[in-house]
Design a protein around this motif. Sequence first.
Motif, PDB file in Angstrom:
ATOM      1  N   SER A   7     -38.184 -33.191  17.514  1.00 55.17           N
ATOM      2  CA  SER A   7     -38.241 -32.396  16.293  1.00 55.17           C
ATOM      3  C   SER A   7     -36.788 -31.376  16.081  1.00 55.17           C
ATOM      4  CB  SER A   7     -39.423 -31.664  16.033  1.00 55.17           C
ATOM      5  OG  SER A   7     -39.432 -30.817  17.042  1.00 55.17           O
ATOM      6  N   GLY A   8     -36.806 -31.005  14.830  1.00 55.88           N
ATOM      7  CA  GLY A   8     -35.625 -30.104  14.652  1.00 55.88           C
ATOM      8  C   GLY A   8     -34.273 -30.527  14.101  1.00 55.88           C
ATOM      9  N   GLY A   9     -34.224 -31.710  13.873  1.00 55.21           N
ATOM     10  CA  GLY A   9     -33.012 -32.161  13.352  1.00 55.21           C
ATOM     11  C   GLY A   9     -32.820 -31.774  11.842  1.00 55.21           C
ATOM     12  N   GLY A  10     -31.631 -31.903  11.152  1.00 51.33           N
ATOM     13  CA  GLY A  10     -31.355 -31.476   9.953  1.00 51.33           C
ATOM     14  C   GLY A  10     -30.135 -31.460   9.548  1.00 51.33           C
ATOM     15  N   LEU A  11     -29.637 -31.042   8.414  1.00 51.12           N
ATOM     16  CA  LEU A  11     -28.261 -30.765   7.791  1.00 51.12           C
ATOM     17  C   LEU A  11     -27.953 -29.393   7.781  1.00 51.12           C
ATOM     18  CD1 LEU A  11     -25.769 -31.809   6.173  1.00 51.12           C
ATOM     19  CD2 LEU A  11     -27.305 -31.461   4.083  1.00 51.12           C
ATOM     20  N   VAL A  12     -26.719 -28.965   8.515  1.00 52.82           N
ATOM     21  CA  VAL A  12     -26.314 -27.647   8.472  1.00 52.82           C
ATOM     22  C   VAL A  12     -24.945 -27.613   8.218  1.00 52.82           C
ATOM     23  CG1 VAL A  12     -28.071 -26.901  10.021  1.00 52.82           C
ATOM     24  CG2 VAL A  12     -25.894 -27.556  11.048  1.00 52.82           C
ATOM     25  N   GLN A  13     -24.315 -26.243   7.888  1.00 53.25           N
ATOM     26  CA  GLN A  13     -22.751 -26.236   7.737  1.00 53.25           C
ATOM     27  C   GLN A  13     -22.352 -25.954   9.036  1.00 53.25           C
ATOM     28  OE1 GLN A  13     -21.232 -26.071   4.834  1.00 53.25           O
ATOM     29  NE2 GLN A  13     -22.856 -26.502   3.587  1.00 53.25           N
ATOM     30  N   LEU A  18     -28.611 -24.730  15.045  1.00 57.09           N
ATOM     31  CA  LEU A  18     -29.906 -25.661  15.025  1.00 57.09           C
ATOM     32  C   LEU A  18     -30.836 -25.857  16.466  1.00 57.09           C
ATOM     33  CD1 LEU A  18     -31.053 -27.272  12.522  1.00 57.09           C
ATOM     34  CD2 LEU A  18     -29.826 -29.217  13.329  1.00 57.09           C
ATOM     35  N   ARG A  19     -32.035 -25.948  16.424  1.00 56.06           N
ATOM     36  CA  ARG A  19     -32.665 -25.969  17.690  1.00 56.06           C
ATOM     37  C   ARG A  19     -33.591 -27.306  17.610  1.00 56.06           C
ATOM     38  NH1 ARG A  19     -33.954 -22.408  21.826  1.00 56.06           N
ATOM     39  NH2 ARG A  19     -35.762 -22.758  23.102  1.00 56.06           N
ATOM     40  N   LEU A  20     -33.244 -28.051  18.609  1.00 52.79           N
ATOM     41  CA  LEU A  20     -33.853 -29.298  18.816  1.00 52.79           C
ATOM     42  C   LEU A  20     -35.175 -28.994  19.954  1.00 52.79           C
ATOM     43  CD1 LEU A  20     -31.110 -31.654  18.982  1.00 52.79           C
ATOM     44  CD2 LEU A  20     -32.335 -30.810  16.958  1.00 52.79           C
ATOM     45  N   ASP A  89     -20.163 -32.848  15.982  1.00 52.23           N
ATOM     46  CA  ASP A  89     -21.634 -32.676  16.573  1.00 52.23           C
ATOM     47  C   ASP A  89     -22.303 -33.558  15.759  1.00 52.23           C
ATOM     48  OD1 ASP A  89     -21.111 -29.233  17.426  1.00 52.23           O
ATOM     49  OD2 ASP A  89     -20.983 -30.923  18.577  1.00 52.23           O
ATOM     50  N   THR A  90     -22.006 -34.053  14.825  1.00 47.03           N
ATOM     51  CA  THR A  90     -22.884 -34.951  13.707  1.00 47.03           C
ATOM     52  C   THR A  90     -23.447 -36.320  14.445  1.00 47.03           C
ATOM     53  OG1 THR A  90     -22.168 -34.303  11.624  1.00 47.03           O
ATOM     54  CG2 THR A  90     -23.063 -36.331  11.826  1.00 47.03           C
ATOM     55  N   ALA A  91     -24.446 -36.526  14.599  1.00 53.68           N
ATOM     56  CA  ALA A  91     -25.100 -37.833  15.672  1.00 53.68           C
ATOM     57  C   ALA A  91     -26.753 -37.793  15.598  1.00 53.68           C
ATOM     58  CB  ALA A  91     -24.665 -37.479  17.049  1.00 53.68           C
ATOM     59  N   VAL A  92     -27.094 -38.904  15.878  1.00 57.71           N
ATOM     60  CA  VAL A  92     -28.530 -39.111  16.251  1.00 57.71           C
ATOM     61  C   VAL A  92     -28.864 -38.273  17.780  1.00 57.71           C
ATOM     62  CG1 VAL A  92     -30.612 -40.480  16.527  1.00 57.71           C
ATOM     63  CG2 VAL A  92     -28.750 -40.902  14.840  1.00 57.71           C
ATOM     64  N   TYR A  93     -29.494 -37.477  17.861  1.00 57.84           N
ATOM     65  CA  TYR A  93     -29.796 -36.879  19.385  1.00 57.84           C
ATOM     66  C   TYR A  93     -31.130 -37.373  19.541  1.00 57.84           C
ATOM     67  CZ  TYR A  93     -26.124 -33.633  18.438  1.00 57.84           C
ATOM     68  OH  TYR A  93     -24.783 -32.812  18.488  1.00 57.84           O
ATOM     69  N   LEU A 117     -31.823 -36.896  13.780  1.00 61.49           N
ATOM     70  CA  LEU A 117     -30.391 -36.919  13.094  1.00 61.49           C
ATOM     71  C   LEU A 117     -29.802 -35.390  12.899  1.00 61.49           C
ATOM     72  CD1 LEU A 117     -28.084 -38.155  11.881  1.00 61.49           C
ATOM     73  CD2 LEU A 117     -29.124 -38.180   9.585  1.00 61.49           C
ATOM     74  N   VAL A 118     -28.900 -34.923  13.314  1.00 61.88           N
ATOM     75  CA  VAL A 118     -28.149 -33.880  13.059  1.00 61.88           C
ATOM     76  C   VAL A 118     -26.843 -34.097  12.324  1.00 61.88           C
ATOM     77  CG1 VAL A 118     -27.119 -31.809  14.252  1.00 61.88           C
ATOM     78  CG2 VAL A 118     -29.209 -32.782  15.406  1.00 61.88           C
ATOM     79  N   THR A 119     -26.776 -33.354  11.134  1.00 60.18           N
ATOM     80  CA  THR A 119     -25.764 -33.692  10.387  1.00 60.18           C
ATOM     81  C   THR A 119     -24.824 -32.391  10.178  1.00 60.18           C
ATOM     82  OG1 THR A 119     -26.779 -35.500   9.303  1.00 60.18           O
ATOM     83  CG2 THR A 119     -24.677 -34.471   8.224  1.00 60.18           C
ATOM     84  N   VAL A 120     -23.739 -32.349  10.535  1.00 55.62           N
ATOM     85  CA  VAL A 120     -22.963 -30.897  10.310  1.00 55.62           C
ATOM     86  C   VAL A 120     -21.941 -31.173   9.351  1.00 55.62           C
ATOM     87  CG1 VAL A 120     -21.728 -29.163  11.500  1.00 55.62           C
ATOM     88  CG2 VAL A 120     -23.403 -30.385  12.638  1.00 55.62           C
ATOM     89  N   SER A 121     -22.076 -30.599   8.243  1.00 52.90           N
ATOM     90  CA  SER A 121     -20.846 -30.684   7.194  1.00 52.90           C
ATOM     91  C   SER A 121     -19.819 -29.518   7.334  1.00 52.90           C
ATOM     92  CB  SER A 121     -21.517 -30.496   5.954  1.00 52.90           C
ATOM     93  OG  SER A 121     -22.146 -29.069   5.580  1.00 52.90           O
TER      94      SER A 121
END
Length: 122
Positions: A7-13, A18-20, A89-93, A117-121
């Motif tokens: 748990s804990g993935g998401g979209l961040v700048q 972010l904490r998984l 760092d964008t990837a599936v963890y 999924l962690v997405t870093v924009s």
Amino acid sequence: QVQLVESGGGLVQAGESLRLSCAATGSIVSINVMGWYRQAPGKERELVAIMSRGGSTNYADSVKGRFTISRDYTKNTVSLQMDSLKSEDTAVYYCNSVGVSTATEFYAMEYWGKGTLVTVSS
């Protein structure tokens, strides 16, 4: 049966944190190694950070100084605090465990979570 639930993935700048978290379920007494791997689009899965039951850690060079792995041995959980995130760092963890002991069995095999999924924009 052992299952790993992330748990804990998401979209961040870029630059944000972010904490998984990952919880291992089942009749588990202990887990030798728990950790995190990631897979970016078009790339192979790679180690991010792992932590042994004794507390030893191993980090990918690309995340050293930015990511911190921790475990709660009583709850069979592993967490990954990710700071100063970058677009790369964008990837599936994926959560990973190796060497699971129950009251009656020892499972040397690896277990994997389904990934988050962690997405870093940028």
